[in-house]
Design a protein around this motif. Structure first.
Motif, PDB file in Angstrom:
ATOM      1  N   PRO A  11      31.409  -5.167 -29.548  1.00 37.30           N
ATOM      2  CA  PRO A  11      30.976  -4.651 -28.250  1.00 37.30           C
ATOM      3  C   PRO A  11      29.501  -4.274 -28.217  1.00 37.30           C
ATOM      4  N   ILE A  12      28.973  -3.759 -29.340  1.00 37.44           N
ATOM      5  CA  ILE A  12      27.562  -3.377 -29.371  1.00 37.44           C
ATOM      6  C   ILE A  12      26.672  -4.593 -29.156  1.00 37.44           C
ATOM      7  N   VAL A  13      27.071  -5.714 -29.755  1.00 38.81           N
ATOM      8  CA  VAL A  13      26.315  -6.954 -29.565  1.00 38.81           C
ATOM      9  C   VAL A  13      26.352  -7.377 -28.103  1.00 38.81           C
ATOM     10  N   ILE A  14      27.509  -7.241 -27.476  1.00 33.54           N
ATOM     11  CA  ILE A  14      27.644  -7.588 -26.054  1.00 33.54           C
ATOM     12  C   ILE A  14      26.745  -6.697 -25.205  1.00 33.54           C
ATOM     13  N   TYR A  15      26.711  -5.386 -25.504  1.00 33.50           N
ATOM     14  CA  TYR A  15      25.851  -4.472 -24.758  1.00 33.50           C
ATOM     15  C   TYR A  15      24.382  -4.842 -24.921  1.00 33.50           C
ATOM     16  N   LEU A  16      23.974  -5.144 -26.156  1.00 33.91           N
ATOM     17  CA  LEU A  16      22.579  -5.515 -26.414  1.00 33.91           C
ATOM     18  C   LEU A  16      22.220  -6.820 -25.708  1.00 33.91           C
ATOM     19  N   GLN A  17      23.124  -7.770 -25.756  1.00 31.47           N
ATOM     20  CA  GLN A  17      22.877  -9.039 -25.076  1.00 31.47           C
ATOM     21  C   GLN A  17      22.753  -8.837 -23.571  1.00 31.47           C
ATOM     22  N   SER A  18      23.607  -7.994 -23.004  1.00 34.89           N
ATOM     23  CA  SER A  18      23.539  -7.738 -21.567  1.00 34.89           C
ATOM     24  C   SER A  18      22.231  -7.054 -21.202  1.00 34.89           C
ATOM     25  N   SER A  19      21.729  -6.192 -22.102  1.00 34.27           N
ATOM     26  CA  SER A  19      20.462  -5.515 -21.852  1.00 34.27           C
ATOM     27  C   SER A  19      19.306  -6.504 -21.816  1.00 34.27           C
ATOM     28  N   VAL A  20      19.292  -7.421 -22.772  1.00 34.10           N
ATOM     29  CA  VAL A  20      18.234  -8.442 -22.827  1.00 34.10           C
ATOM     30  C   VAL A  20      18.316  -9.370 -21.621  1.00 34.10           C
ATOM     31  N   VAL A  21      19.539  -9.809 -21.307  1.00 33.34           N
ATOM     32  CA  VAL A  21      19.728 -10.696 -20.147  1.00 33.34           C
ATOM     33  C   VAL A  21      19.291  -9.997 -18.867  1.00 33.34           C
ATOM     34  N   GLY A  22      19.636  -8.707 -18.740  1.00 36.93           N
ATOM     35  CA  GLY A  22      19.260  -7.957 -17.551  1.00 36.93           C
ATOM     36  C   GLY A  22      17.757  -7.848 -17.388  1.00 36.93           C
ATOM     37  N   LYS A  84      15.092  -0.500 -15.504  1.00 38.97           N
ATOM     38  CA  LYS A  84      16.432  -0.311 -14.954  1.00 38.97           C
ATOM     39  C   LYS A  84      17.394  -1.403 -15.400  1.00 38.97           C
ATOM     40  N   ASN A  85      16.896  -2.633 -15.572  1.00 44.42           N
ATOM     41  CA  ASN A  85      17.789  -3.699 -16.008  1.00 44.42           C
ATOM     42  C   ASN A  85      18.130  -3.610 -17.489  1.00 44.42           C
ATOM     43  N   ILE A  86      17.278  -2.959 -18.274  1.00 46.57           N
ATOM     44  CA  ILE A  86      17.576  -2.770 -19.694  1.00 46.57           C
ATOM     45  C   ILE A  86      18.773  -1.838 -19.877  1.00 46.57           C
ATOM     46  N   TYR A  87      18.801  -0.735 -19.086  1.00 44.42           N
ATOM     47  CA  TYR A  87      19.893   0.222 -19.278  1.00 44.42           C
ATOM     48  C   TYR A  87      21.082  -0.020 -18.356  1.00 44.42           C
ATOM     49  N   ARG A  88      20.827  -0.576 -17.146  1.00 40.68           N
ATOM     50  CA  ARG A  88      21.918  -0.628 -16.174  1.00 40.68           C
ATOM     51  C   ARG A  88      22.952  -1.697 -16.510  1.00 40.68           C
ATOM     52  N   TRP A  89      22.541  -2.809 -17.118  1.00 36.63           N
ATOM     53  CA  TRP A  89      23.538  -3.834 -17.465  1.00 36.63           C
ATOM     54  C   TRP A  89      24.535  -3.334 -18.506  1.00 36.63           C
ATOM     55  N   PRO A  90      24.061  -2.714 -19.611  1.00 35.72           N
ATOM     56  CA  PRO A  90      25.044  -2.132 -20.531  1.00 35.72           C
ATOM     57  C   PRO A  90      25.909  -1.060 -19.870  1.00 35.72           C
ATOM     58  N   LEU A  91      25.295  -0.231 -18.993  1.00 37.72           N
ATOM     59  CA  LEU A  91      26.059   0.820 -18.333  1.00 37.72           C
ATOM     60  C   LEU A  91      27.107   0.249 -17.385  1.00 37.72           C
ATOM     61  N   MET A  92      26.812  -0.900 -16.765  1.00 32.66           N
ATOM     62  CA  MET A  92      27.802  -1.536 -15.889  1.00 32.66           C
ATOM     63  C   MET A  92      29.010  -2.015 -16.683  1.00 32.66           C
ATOM     64  N   VAL A  94      29.750  -0.335 -19.950  1.00 32.91           N
ATOM     65  CA  VAL A  94      30.240   0.826 -20.694  1.00 32.91           C
ATOM     66  C   VAL A  94      31.092   1.751 -19.821  1.00 32.91           C
ATOM     67  N   PHE A  95      30.544   2.164 -18.674  1.00 31.66           N
ATOM     68  CA  PHE A  95      31.263   3.122 -17.824  1.00 31.66           C
ATOM     69  C   PHE A  95      32.624   2.595 -17.369  1.00 31.66           C
TER      70      PHE A  95
END
Length: 291
Positions: A11-22, A84-92, A94-95
């Motif tokens: 999951p951490i890899v998925i969060y990091l990837q989503s942050s980069v993509v965002g 905002k895209n760095i943190y909001r994609w993982p938060l979308m 995680v939450f």
């Protein structure tokens, strides 16, 4: 969590990837989106819903040119979009994954997740929104450094001008986006017989983007206009005294409620551009996280 680790999907890899993509999505799309944002903001500041959009574009180009007319505020906006895209994609991701442990209804999960993200990010992006809107609505030659230098003695109050409407805007925007994104995705999956483990075809995805954009604009746009009134270059007479409720009543009395939707057509187009990439990528990340 351990199951995903065993299957190779960390999951951490998925969060990091989503942050980069965002972050990349925001920066790549910004040169296209920024002129729409600039035009929308100018129309909001005038509170004139009858003003022809194409005529406004011509006037802005003739009087200010391409750079100052349509790309003013690009620097603070690019910083805002990147952060905002760095943190909001993982938060979308995680939450919702946390709230699903306690809430069964997916729409309610998305609604509460949206409210949580909005509460966190308002204080981060408000100063950048303030600088962006101020530069977009400037009526004279002024640079970002000049604004900061001129207001250095009261920099905190200057940058957080319009914090309350910004907070209300973020709350409404996030909750409606995540709630109705889920609602319309489920609807279009049903009518197209698209299973959850498959991407929606481009035409239904465009339908989702349009429907979410219209609903989001209808709900959020009046508050966004009030935010612009508070944050624009020349402080509006409507924002001189009183709070957001009084400002609302003053606008209603002087310009009518319709004026709060000045430039809404531009916002819908901008929203569809943003959502087309966001929704498809978010859906794929969610499937990987929930696998």
């Amino acid at each position: 969590y351990m199951g995903r680790l065993m299957s190779g999907e960390n999951p951490i890899v998925i969060y990091l990837q989503s942050s980069v993509v965002g972050a990349l999505r925001g920066l790549i799309g910004l040169p296209i989106e920024h002129p729409f944002d600039s035009l929308k903001t100018k129309l909001q500041s005038k509170l004139d819903i009858k003003r022809p959009i194409f005529k406004t574009m011509i006037e802005v180009y003739r009087t200010q040119g391409l750079k100052d007319g349509f790309y003013a505020g690009f620097i603070p906006n690019s910083v805002r979009v990147s952060i905002k895209n760095i943190y909001r994609w993982p938060l979308m991701l995680v939450f919702p994954s946390i709230y699903r442990l306690f809430i069964k209804d997916e729409s309610n999960v998305k609604l509460i997740a949206g409210l949580s993200i909005a509460a966190m990010e308002t204080y981060i992006i408000c100063p950048l929104e303030r600088l962006k809107v101020t530069l977009m609505t400037k009526t004279e030659k002024v640079s970002l450094s000049t604004l900061l230098r001129t207001n250095r003695m009261n920099i905190f109050s200057y940058l957080y001008q319009g914090l309350l409407p910004q907070f209300l805007r973020q709350m409404l925007s996030w909750s409606t986006f995540l709630y109705f994104d889920q609602f319309f995705r489920d609807y279009f999956r049903k009518i197209t017989d698209t299973p959850r483990n498959k991407d929606l075809p481009i035409v239904p995805l465009l339908g989702v983007c349009f429907c979410v954009g219209v609903v989001n604009t209808a709900i959020v746009y009046p508050v966004d206009t009030i935010k612009t009134i508070y944050q624009q270059f020349e402080k509006s007479k409507h924002a001189q005294t009183g709070g957001i409720i009084e400002t609302f009543h003053q606008i209603r009395q002087s310009s009518g409620l319709k004026s709060l939707y000045a430039g809404y057509q531009v916002r819908i187009v901008q929203y569809m551009i943003q959502s087309l990439v966001t929704m498809g990528a978010l859906e794929r990340f969610e499937r990987r996280l929930r696998a």
